[in-house]
Scaffold this motif. Structure first.
Motif, PDB file in Angstrom:
ATOM      1  N   UNK A  80       0.765  -1.274  -0.050  1.00 19.29           N
ATOM      2  CA  UNK A  80       0.073  -0.003  -0.040  1.00 19.29           C
ATOM      3  C   UNK A  80       0.752   1.221   0.092  1.00 19.29           C
ATOM      4  N   UNK A  81       0.746   2.165  -0.914  1.00 17.66           N
ATOM      5  CA  UNK A  81       1.431   3.322  -1.135  1.00 17.66           C
ATOM      6  C   UNK A  81       0.545   4.493  -1.087  1.00 17.66           C
ATOM      7  N   UNK A  82       1.138   5.803  -0.996  1.00 14.26           N
ATOM      8  CA  UNK A  82       0.258   6.925  -0.762  1.00 14.26           C
ATOM      9  C   UNK A  82       1.027   8.107  -1.830  1.00 14.26           C
ATOM     10  N   UNK A  83       0.144   8.356  -2.899  1.00 16.12           N
ATOM     11  CA  UNK A  83       0.883   8.948  -3.918  1.00 16.12           C
ATOM     12  C   UNK A  83       0.366  10.556  -3.477  1.00 16.12           C
ATOM     13  N   UNK A  84       1.507  11.396  -3.293  1.00 20.70           N
ATOM     14  CA  UNK A  84       1.373  12.671  -2.741  1.00 20.70           C
ATOM     15  C   UNK A  84       2.007  13.559  -3.882  1.00 20.70           C
ATOM     16  N   UNK A  85       1.372  14.720  -4.120  1.00 16.29           N
ATOM     17  CA  UNK A  85       1.526  15.681  -4.944  1.00 16.29           C
ATOM     18  C   UNK A  85       2.761  16.550  -3.818  1.00 16.29           C
ATOM     19  N   UNK A 169      -3.675  11.851  -6.922  1.00 15.80           N
ATOM     20  CA  UNK A 169      -3.360  11.577  -5.639  1.00 15.80           C
ATOM     21  C   UNK A 169      -3.997  10.940  -4.934  1.00 15.80           C
ATOM     22  N   UNK A 170      -3.519  10.162  -3.898  1.00 15.61           N
ATOM     23  CA  UNK A 170      -4.161   9.005  -2.896  1.00 15.61           C
ATOM     24  C   UNK A 170      -3.631   7.777  -2.721  1.00 15.61           C
ATOM     25  N   UNK A 171      -4.328   6.815  -2.005  1.00 11.94           N
ATOM     26  CA  UNK A 171      -3.899   5.646  -1.722  1.00 11.94           C
ATOM     27  C   UNK A 171      -4.344   4.531  -2.767  1.00 11.94           C
ATOM     28  N   UNK A 172      -3.094   3.769  -2.888  1.00 16.37           N
ATOM     29  CA  UNK A 172      -3.059   2.627  -3.839  1.00 16.37           C
ATOM     30  C   UNK A 172      -2.439   1.298  -3.652  1.00 16.37           C
ATOM     31  N   UNK A 173      -2.647   0.271  -4.080  1.00 17.22           N
ATOM     32  CA  UNK A 173      -1.787  -0.801  -4.014  1.00 17.22           C
ATOM     33  C   UNK A 173      -0.829  -0.769  -5.236  1.00 17.22           C
ATOM     34  N   UNK A 174       0.674  -0.898  -4.942  1.00 16.36           N
ATOM     35  CA  UNK A 174       1.638  -0.844  -5.663  1.00 16.36           C
ATOM     36  C   UNK A 174       1.979  -2.033  -6.071  1.00 16.36           C
ATOM     37  N   UNK A 175       2.436  -2.352  -7.235  1.00 13.68           N
ATOM     38  CA  UNK A 175       2.994  -3.602  -7.759  1.00 13.68           C
ATOM     39  C   UNK A 175       4.315  -3.257  -8.668  1.00 13.68           C
ATOM     40  N   UNK A 176       5.587  -3.669  -8.416  1.00 14.47           N
ATOM     41  CA  UNK A 176       6.654  -3.145  -9.046  1.00 14.47           C
ATOM     42  C   UNK A 176       7.621  -4.406  -9.049  1.00 14.47           C
ATOM     43  N   UNK A 177       7.816  -5.072 -10.178  1.00 16.41           N
ATOM     44  CA  UNK A 177       8.416  -6.294 -10.484  1.00 16.41           C
ATOM     45  C   UNK A 177       9.604  -5.893 -11.261  1.00 16.41           C
ATOM     46  N   UNK A 178      10.804  -6.012 -10.522  1.00 15.71           N
ATOM     47  CA  UNK A 178      12.017  -6.109 -11.100  1.00 15.71           C
ATOM     48  C   UNK A 178      12.517  -7.426 -11.866  1.00 15.71           C
ATOM     49  N   UNK A 179      13.251  -7.165 -12.989  1.00 17.57           N
ATOM     50  CA  UNK A 179      13.973  -8.517 -13.292  1.00 17.57           C
ATOM     51  C   UNK A 179      14.783  -9.369 -12.460  1.00 17.57           C
TER      52      UNK A 179
END
Length: 197
Positions: A80-85, A169-179
């Motif tokens: 869970x991440x918060x996207x902030x300006x 802006x707001x609260x999200x679920x982040x998925x970030x997959x590196x190699x």
């Protein structure tokens, strides 16, 4: 009928026009075989920095004993991440309204040359966040790399070069997959933001 869930792809397309950090190699794709040339298949080789486009910095980028990309548990790359300006220079007050559910934070600076101040990085470390993201090419404003060192020494992952245009802006679920590159200090990722209930 319920409305479809809006998922945001916050990854820059990797191509030869992609902005790169000064001194880093640009991206190129070398076509080795092509159906258009009469070959039985298409085959290409990619040439790029591990820090090309939207990418994840692992602790080993600056910390000699830090984890490399392949050692980061996959479950720690979904959060869970918060996207902030936050403006072009992120200050500690940008965190004043941080959602208490957030495990990480993404700062929208609005510029590839944006950065995170040392005091804001310290505040993130004090909050024990797992990840700091930005739409800038780097979290640092200078070659001293103080912010990189502070975050990575606290085992906070760094996600740079996000494409945040049109994402509220707001609260999200982040998925970030590196190699899963053995020993690598960084890797390009495919990053998405999904609404968080």
């Amino acid at each position: 009928m319920p409305s479809p869930i809006r998922i945001y792809d916050v990854t820059h397309t990797i191509n030869s026009r992609l902005p790169v950090y000064p001194g880093d190699p640009g991206f190129s794709r070398e076509v080795l075989k092509s159906l258009e040339w009469g070959d039985p298949y298409t085959l290409s080789a990619l040439h790029l920095s591990a820090h090309a486009g939207t990418h994840l910095d692992a602790p080993s980028h600056y910390i000699s004993s830090g984890r490399s990309v392949h050692e980061i548990p996959i479950e720690s790359l979904i959060m869970i991440v918060d996207l902030i300006d936050a403006g072009m220079v992120v200050r500690p007050d940008a965190l004043s309204g941080l959602n208490p559910r957030a495990e990480g934070v993404i700062f929208r600076t609005g510029s590839l040359r944006g950065c995170i101040s040392e005091s804001a990085a310290r505040a993130c470390a004090d909050l024990k966040l797992k990840l700091i993201g930005t739409d800038a090419l780097s979290v640092d404003s200078s070659e001293e790399d103080v912010v990189h060192r502070m975050l990575l020494s606290n085992d906070i992952l760094i996600l740079e070069g996000l494409y945040l245009e049109g994402v509220p802006a707001g609260i999200y679920t982040l998925l970030c997959m590196p190699l899963k590159i053995e020993g690598a200090e960084a890797s390009p990722v495919r990053a998405i933001l999904a609404p968080s209930e």
